[in-house]
Design a protein around this motif. Structure first.
Motif, mmCIF file in Angstrom:
data_model
loop_
_atom_site.group_PDB
_atom_site.id
_atom_site.type_symbol
_atom_site.label_atom_id
_atom_site.label_comp_id
_atom_site.label_asym_id
_atom_site.label_seq_id
_atom_site.Cartn_x
_atom_site.Cartn_y
_atom_site.Cartn_z
ATOM 1 N N ALA B 188 0.815 -1.214 0.000
ATOM 2 C CA ALA B 188 0.000 0.000 0.000
ATOM 3 C C ALA B 188 0.844 1.257 0.000
ATOM 4 O O ALA B 188 0.667 2.144 -0.833
ATOM 5 N N GLY B 270 -3.574 1.104 -1.751
ATOM 6 C CA GLY B 270 -2.501 2.035 -2.111
ATOM 7 C C GLY B 270 -2.912 2.934 -3.262
ATOM 8 O O GLY B 270 -2.686 4.140 -3.241
ATOM 9 N N SER B 287 -0.924 6.532 4.537
ATOM 10 C CA SER B 287 -0.641 5.099 4.635
ATOM 11 C C SER B 287 -0.267 4.714 6.057
ATOM 12 O O SER B 287 -0.719 3.696 6.569
#
Lengths: 300, 368
Positions: B188, B270, B287
């Motif tokens: 991600a 992601g 993230s």
């Protein structure tokens, strides 16, 4: 007509970036958009390269509409954004190969088109793009934008931040490309480059002031223009601005450009006035108008 | 197809030329697994204790010997009076003090009742708890041996049998967790950063004004990370098998397939992050805060979900990592097949499809 723009308007929240822009660019023409930073040049480029949608108006590139036919446009144009937009961690050759592959072509296929430019950067072909000088970067970016033999080439301020020699070389290359069936729309804040275009549009605050050939634009300037210099340039400008008959005063290279609002202007009278302001070494001489003078006049 | 391969080639150049991303990709998995495996552990080993023995008789001597012989404790020092207890704790090395009462042996035989005080340093509550449990176990053991000789009739003996992880090794718990974290991070965070980098450097502008389709750009961006994540998963499994003797009871193939499914879910997340952030920094913050923290806190990796407050238990259901950890533990430790984890797999699959759909829909074909 290669590029047709009619009544394009675009605004960002409160700012009106473009207002009713209309112009046409003929095939194989070098058309210059001349204007200061913030005039709306980049926004216009982005609309024409299908990256932005205008609020109003229509435009077509090589016969394709910028909204409905955006996919065809993306196959047929080359675009060089104002900011250097190649992969800095890839070498010169890798960048070229990458752009050739994504456009479904090879370096060899259109080599004759980029040859003149490529031979200048070839000695550095294994150098990372991020490590090139400003002029070299622009030449590489131009190569990448040309690699698929586009019908229309969009160059957004290609010579900003480039040294004078490289700028001159860059324009020589554009002139050579003209003979190869490529229409070029180029923007620049440098007035001296405007003279090298076939036609130019002067643009400021999102509005077009004038569209004509560079010669015609200079000819439109009707006032007598004078080069002035003195021992203290700063005082000179201030004094001229105080002079009640002034029409326009602005620095121009090593001189100050001055125009008078009276038709029967007498330079001697001005000299006497300036001497009364304690200025010495005063030079007043007649000069010819340039595109910049026209621009200053139009944008008043 | 040629375009696609050219694009992937370019991505690999980016990855291998950026030392930072290389380090995150390959240094971190190894560092994390070793860190969690060796350093962070809730087992106790050779804990220093002190003894305050007021009776010094046969019984206390035997108990002390038993404790000293176990691998959990080592006797740091003997102290003589109550006042010293505080002092040894303050020095910090000793984690527990055993205080035997006076006439310990006599009380035990005559009144069937003798007292030991177990004083533990509860600045680390988990360790304190574990120490007192272990001491009790040793005492019980001693009593059982004594009772053998004097025949006592009634006795309840609880035989504890820890299944799937009989030695209660914490590494069994950490490996699935670390694997989840690493795959999430690599997939991600790295993809979201690599896509936003193109936006930030302006190269996205050129990619948009090219015949590449959005799907080609996305898949081209994501593909190298699928490949690298799989390598990472293999490295983690191999490390945990050979260094920590972690068993993989179930099918390796199923493990691999489930990992690929989780990797794809994480990659889709992601891409989604990259569509909403304009700079690499934003992408990294989202993230880290939006993915890593929930993975660590709410996935059941460190804190058991069952003991969380109800709202958090409900939230934990939308965290893909939770389901992946359940699947990993089931396959690695219990050795079950797909018939036991199909529900979790289906949930993960659903999430993957949802995130991919959303990110393709949110991917912009223009600049705004």
């Amino acid at each position: 007509m290669s590029i047709i723009v009619s009544n394009i308007s675009k605004s960002y929240k409160k700012v009106k970036a473009l207002q009713n822009i209309s112009f046409n660019v003929k095939s194989d023409e070098i058309f210059g958009l001349i204007g200061p930073d913030g005039a709306g040049k980049t926004t216009l480029f982005r609309i024409l390269t299908t990256l932005l949608i205008a609020n109003k108006g229509a435009a077509s590139i090589a016969g394709f509409d910028v909204i409905t036919d955006y996919k065809s446009i993306r196959k047929n144009v080359g675009y060089m954004p104002g900011k250097f937009s190649l992969y800095q961690d890839l070498t010169v050759q890798e960048n070229l190969q990458f752009f050739a592959t994504i456009f479904g072509t090879t370096l060899e296929e259109n080599y004759d088109l980029i040859k003149d430019i490529y031979i200048q950067i070839e000695p550095f072909k294994n150098r990372r793009a991020g490590k090139l000088s400003g002029g070299m970067k622009q030449k590489l970016a131009l190569c990448c934008a040309l690699i698929h033999k586009p019908k229309v080439l969009f160059l957004d301020e290609p010579t900003t931040g480039v040294d004078p020699v490289s700028r001159k070389e860059f324009w020589e290359m554009l002139k050579r490309l003209q003979g190869k069936n490529i229409t070029i729309l180029v923007s620049t804040p440098y007035m001296d480059e405007a003279a090298l275009c076939d036609r130019i549009a002067l643009i400021q605050d999102g509005q077009i002031l004038e569209i004509a050939t560079p010669e015609a634009i200079v000819k439109k300037y009707s006032k007598a223009i004078y080069n002035l210099s003195a021992n203290n340039m700063f005082e000179l400008i201030n004094s001229l601005k105080e002079y009640k008959h002034n029409h326009s005063v602005y620095p121009f290279g090593e001189f100050v450009h001055y125009t008078d609002c009276r038709p029967d202007f007498n330079p001697t009278e001005l000299k006497v006035f300036l001497e009364s302001k304690n200025l010495t070494n005063i030079i007043i001489e007649r000069t010819t108008a340039t595109i910049e003078d026209t621009f200053m006049e139009l944008s008043k | 197809m040629k375009r696609f391969i050219g694009f992937i080639k370019k991505e690999f150049y980016h990855i291998f030329r950026d030392k930072r991303s290389l380090f995150i990709l390959f240094g971190m998995p190894i560092a994390q697994i070793l860190l969690f495996g060796f350093a962070i552990t809730n087992e106790i080993n050779n804990v220093d204790i002190a003894i305050l023995d007021h009776s010094k008789d046969a019984a206390t001597k035997e108990i002390i010997n038993k404790i000293a012989a176990s691998k959990y404790f080592s006797i740091h020092q003997f102290i003589e009076k109550e006042d010293d207890i505080e002092a040894v704790f303050k020095k910090g090395k000793v984690k527990a003090v055993l205080n035997f009462e006076k006439d310990f042996s006599k009380n035990l035989i005559k009144e069937n009742n003798a007292k030991i005080q177990v004083i533990t340093d509860a600045t680390d509550p988990n360790t304190a708890n574990t120490i007192s449990n272990y001491v009790n176990a040793i005492l019980q053991n001693y009593l059982k041996e004594q009772n053998k000789s004097s025949a006592q009739v009634y006795q309840i003996v609880s035989q504890t049998h820890m299944v799937y992880n009989p030695e209660l090794k914490s590494v069994y718990m950490f490996v699935p967790g670390v694997m989840t974290i690493i795959l999430m991070l690599v997939s991600a965070m790295m993809t979201s950063i690599s896509i936003t980098r193109e936006k930030e450097l302006g190269t996205m502008e050129i990619l948009l004004v090219s015949p590449l389709k959005p799907i080609q750009v996305i898949v081209g961006k994501v593909f190298p990370y699928i490949f690298l994540s799989i390598i990472n998963a293999i490295v983690i499994v191999v490390l945990s098998i050979f260094i920590f003797k972690m068993p993989v009871q179930g099918s390796l193939f199923l493990l691999a397939m489930e990992s690929v499914l989780f990797i794809i879910t994480a990659l889709a997340l992601g891409i989604l992050i990259s569509t909403i952030s304009a700079t690499q920094q934003t992408a990294m913050m989202i993230s880290l805060m939006g993915l890593m923290l929930p993975v660590i806190l709410l996935s059941g990796f460190i804190f058991p979900i069952a003991s969380m407050p109800l709202p958090l238990q409900i939230i934990s259901n939308i965290i893909p990592a939770k389901w992946f950890i359940i699947i990993l533990k089931s396959i690695m430790l219990k050795g079950v097949g797909l018939q036991y984890v199909w529900k979790e797999t289906l949930i993960l699959l659903g999430m993957a499809v949802f995130f991919i759909g959303l990110s393709v829909k949110k991917y912009k074909i223009r600049l705004e």
